[in-house]
Design an enzyme around this catalytic site. Structure first.
Site, PDB file in Angstrom:
ATOM      1  N   LYS A   1      42.416  41.352  47.783  1.00 33.76           N
ATOM      2  CA  LYS A   1      41.816  42.377  47.749  1.00 33.76           C
ATOM      3  C   LYS A   1      40.516  42.625  46.550  1.00 33.76           C
ATOM      4  CE  LYS A   1      45.629  44.835  46.570  1.00 33.76           C
ATOM      5  NZ  LYS A   1      46.617  43.849  46.811  1.00 33.76           N
ATOM      6  N   THR A   2      41.098  41.957  45.364  1.00 33.59           N
ATOM      7  CA  THR A   2      40.048  42.320  44.362  1.00 33.59           C
ATOM      8  C   THR A   2      38.899  41.509  44.636  1.00 33.59           C
ATOM      9  OG1 THR A   2      41.673  42.579  42.708  1.00 33.59           O
ATOM     10  CG2 THR A   2      39.741  41.869  41.959  1.00 33.59           C
TER      11      THR A   2
ATOM     12  N   GLU B   1      39.566  48.875  46.159  1.00 31.56           N
ATOM     13  CA  GLU B   1      40.627  48.386  46.567  1.00 31.56           C
ATOM     14  C   GLU B   1      41.835  49.105  46.601  1.00 31.56           C
ATOM     15  OE1 GLU B   1      41.086  45.281  43.465  1.00 31.56           O
ATOM     16  OE2 GLU B   1      43.198  45.133  43.825  1.00 31.56           O
TER      17      GLU B   1
END
Ligand code: EPU
Length: 765
Positions: A128-129, A173
């Site tokens: 995600k990051t 995110e």
């Protein structure tokens, strides 16, 4: 006061100005919220029990930061936002609640802020990051001025969160760990993958999927999902307005012809069968190619031209702790990664393996007891691509320990799975030593975990920089090792590691080492054969020099004189004398130490001592300059030569007297016989104490009845009272405690102040 309704909250946070306090503001997630609120014009204060780089940056932007949680610091706040790591009893929460102030969880605040823009949420268990940073970057370069919120420090974006007044989009995110994903009502959603995680919160996969489904029900625009992920495809595929990406032949945005280089990938991109062109991604790993296809899909659908996407992807750099290169040289590569789930670990290790180095050595810090317990089998299978794995104990995050669950649990699972190179090191602060001790030229060293293991890799990286300089000084023929256990280099077989172990082979190299250490303010300690040395269990910080090999081991006879390098054994001098019919040196046979050590302490036996035979000593001073001195020009005492305390001997010339070979042989036998009959053969450091004026220390210890007394595995020899022997596995602390007991007894019972002859050095463990 009850929580404000959603539109109210959006107005309150994105259109009005308030006083807002954040509890737990130093965390990576909370600090992003603080940044957004400051940019939105609020008056923001925050509290935490620790500070961070983020809080320092925020203070410069106007945050009032308090390094503790005190109710009065949030008294004037209209609203309080808190992290999920904050306990209910927190004084600020308690007092805000009593005052009827609105209290918001982090994700609630984020969802409300995001609803002020056209939201794009990036969700999934892994990646995600990186993906949200990449999406924000590509949209920014595409000229859309997106706002963003990402869970880590992103050097390329300037900060982990940013509110941009000019743009419409907000890339965030989304965190699935605590179910708050269901709070978001984005325009678009990008789903990377779905699998079992956070089983401390969710009962099973179905519960995880329910949260993703609800979030997607609330998504008004497109749902982008990875066509290679089984669960994501199953729950996203059937939805209207879903767009797939990945490597699967039927993916809407498809990557083909992937060429994975060391730290970059080149691939072709197709949209529904039509070739868009070639892309280059400068972060490693196949999984990142997949993530970038998701970003390409989103950006293309939002109207960013493909050429623009390609140029910005080329410029994309990693988030901190995502395959972050900490040190790179021809000999070594040190990489840190946040991976803490088995799937992430395998992906990162596959990437590491493809970097083309010899071996991949890994240190791993498990994160959370609950995850360790739930996924222990999967962890066991995740390390197949690592050549060596050192597992440390669990980073608890906010959890209480679970009985029987430790880092050992994972080490055992990896071993049970058939891996041969696994060890468990419960002490985090020793990890850099374990890894540093096993590295060889050509290795890639990887730290893995979501806790604080990266600090260990940073220590290793800093030490490696120095080790490489030391290696350049001693050259090909010399040797440099990190954290060499000194127990291997002392006759007593105890002692912790040497930060830098260096073996120069020439006087010139030793002189350069002396100058380098002086310039860099590094302590320098010289060790010979370690026969009269007691190194504490914490080892020696700085450079430990062991001059050996080359000219240091040379022994040459010329006339009545024998020249010996400091690395030679003293007894070699006696035997060289014998071969040349030079006597008077036979007593040296009984000394286990090196010429260097014997010079430094004026070692002796059989009533003789080193300096009685020395003609000249060659040494280097503190600046590395060479001098030659006769004993008359030096200060020499019983078992101590102050002139050599801060100088470094390199060789000495000894004088023997012409003697009949049979006479020399007889005296050597006599010395040997004396040693054999009066001294123990077990591991020891020779005589522990100097003989006091009142008589031999061994006799005194004997008379005090202390023979055979012990502390742990250290015991006073029954053969000779002045020897402490290591029965196997003794620690320096045990030996030192035994020494103190003997001293105490001699003091109180005989009024004798015993002084140690062995040199005691190093740090406590
Ligand atoms: N003695 C006892 N009980 C014992 C040990 C010794 O009664 O447990 C008596 C002996 O019987 C002897 C006297 O004490 O009458 C002296 O003993 P020893 O001859 O063994 O000599 P030392 O003074 O204890 C010195 C060196 C040794 C060296 C020997 C042999 C010192 C501190 N020690 O020992 O050196 O090997 O002479 O020449 O000067 C060393 O420096 O590490 C070392 C072992």
């Amino acid at each position: 006061m009850t929580l404000a309704s959603e539109p109210d909250l959006r107005t309150l946070l994105t259109q009005e100005r308030h006083r807002i306090h954040l509890v737990g503001v130093a965390g990576s997630g909370m600090s992003g919220i603080a940044a957004l609120l400051l940019e939105l014009g609020h008056e923001v204060s925050g509290s935490d029990k620790v500070g961070s780089i983020e809080t320092e940056r925020l203070v410069r932007l106007g945050l009032r930061f308090h390094l503790e949680h005190r109710a009065e610091d949030a008294n004037d706040a209209d609203l309080v936002i808190f992290s999920s790591a904050i306990r209910k009893e927190n004084p600020i929460l308690v007092s805000a609640q009593a005052a009827g102030k609105p209290l918001l969880r982090r994700a609630e605040a984020l969802a409300a802020i995001m609803s002020g823009k056209r939201g794009i949420i990036i969700a999934g268990m892994h990646g995600k990051t990186t993906t949200s940073a990449m999406a924000a970057h590509v949209l920014r370069e595409g000229g859309t001025h997106p706002s963003h919120y990402v869970g880590a420090e992103i050097p390329l974006l300037g900060s982990n969160a940013h509110w941009d007044l000019r743009g419409e989009y907000f890339v965030a995110e989304g965190d699935e760990s605590d179910g708050t994903l269901r709070l978001f009502q984005p325009e678009h959603a990008l789903i990377l993958n779905i699998e079992e995680e956070h089983l401390d919160f969710y009962p099973d996969l179905a519960a995880i999927e329910a949260v993703f489904s609800q979030m997607m029900d609330q998504t008004t625009g497109s749902i982008f999902y990875c066509a290679d992920d089984l669960h994501a495809t199953r729950i996203c595929g059937p939805r209207a307005r879903s767009i797939s990406f990945g490597f699967a032949p039927n993916a809407d945005y498809r990557g083909t012809d992937i060429d994975l280089k060391d730290f970059a990938s080149i691939f072709c991109v197709f949209r529904r069968g039509e070739k868009l062109g070639e892309a280059v991604l400068n972060v490693p790993g196949r999984h990142n190619v997949s993530n970038s296809l998701g970003v390409i899909a989103v950006a293309t659908e939002l109207g960013v031209p493909f050429e623009k996407i390609v140029t910005s992807l080329r410029r994309f750099e990693h988030a901190r702790r995502r395959f972050e290169i900490k040190y790179e040289s021809e000999r070594f590569l040190l990489v840190d990664d946040y991976a803490h789930h088995p799937t992430e670990i395998s992906a990162t290790l596959t990437t590491a393996k493809s970097a083309g180095r010899n071996r991949v050595l890994t240190m791993f810090q498990p994160h959370r007891y609950s995850r360790t317990k739930a996924l222990r089998r999967e962890f066991g299978r995740a390390f197949d691509s690592a050549d060596r794995v050192v597992v440390t104990d669990i980073y608890p995050a906010s959890e209480a320990p679970l009985p029987g669950i430790t880092g050992q649990t994972i080490a055992d699972e990896i071993t049970a799975h058939g891996h041969r190179g696994v060890s468990y090191q419960p002490r985090l602060d020793r990890l850099h030593c374990d890894l540093g001790n096993m590295i060889a030229s050509g290795d890639l060293i990887l730290s893995l975990g979501a806790g604080n293991i990266h600090e260990q890799l940073s220590i290793l990286a800093a030490d490696l920089v120095i080790a490489e300089r030391l290696k350049a000084i001693v050259g090909e023929e010399g040797d440099v090792r990190l954290y060499e256990p000194l127990a291997k280099h002392t006759t007593l077989r105890v002692g912790g590691p040497a930060q830098f172990w260096v073996e120069p082979r020439s006087e010139a190299a030793l002189a350069d080492l002396i100058r380098y250490c002086r310039r860099e303010n590094l302590p320098l300690f010289v060790i010979g054969r370690g026969s009269n040395l007691l190194v504490r269990d914490g080892g020696i910080r700085g450079v430990v020099v062991h001059p050996c090999g080359g000219e240091f081991d040379a022994v040459d006879v010329s006339g009545n004189e024998i020249t010996a390098g400091v690395g030679a054994k003293l007894k070699q001098v006696a035997y060289a004398g014998k071969a040349a019919s030079l006597g008077g040196l036979e007593w040296m046979e009984g000394i286990p130490g090196s010429v260097g050590g014997s010079l430094r302490m004026n070692a002796g036996a059989m009533g003789a001592q080193t300096f009685e035979n020395v003609v000249r000593v060659r040494y280097l001073d503190g600046e590395g300059n060479a001098h030659t001195k006769t004993p008359a020009e030096m200060e020499i005492n019983y078992r101590h030569v102050p002139s050599l305390d801060s100088n470094y001997a390199v060789s000495a010339v000894f004088r023997g007297t012409r003697s009949a070979p049979e006479e020399i042989a007889r005296r050597l036998d006599e010395s040997q016989e004396k040693r054999r009959t009066t001294q123990p053969s077990a591991k020891s450091a020779g005589c522990i104490f100097k003989n006091p004026k009142s008589g031999p220390a061994g006799k005194l210890v004997d008379e005090l009845g202390l023979k055979n007394s012990r502390v742990g595995q250290a015991r006073v020899s029954e053969v000779h009272g002045n020897f402490i022997i290591n029965e196997g596995g003794a620690t320096a602390a045990e030996v030192i405690e035994l020494i103190e007991k003997i001293k105490e007894s001699a003091r109180t019972q005989r009024g004798v102040e015993l002084e140690t002859e062995v040199q005691i050095v190093g740090e406590e463990a």
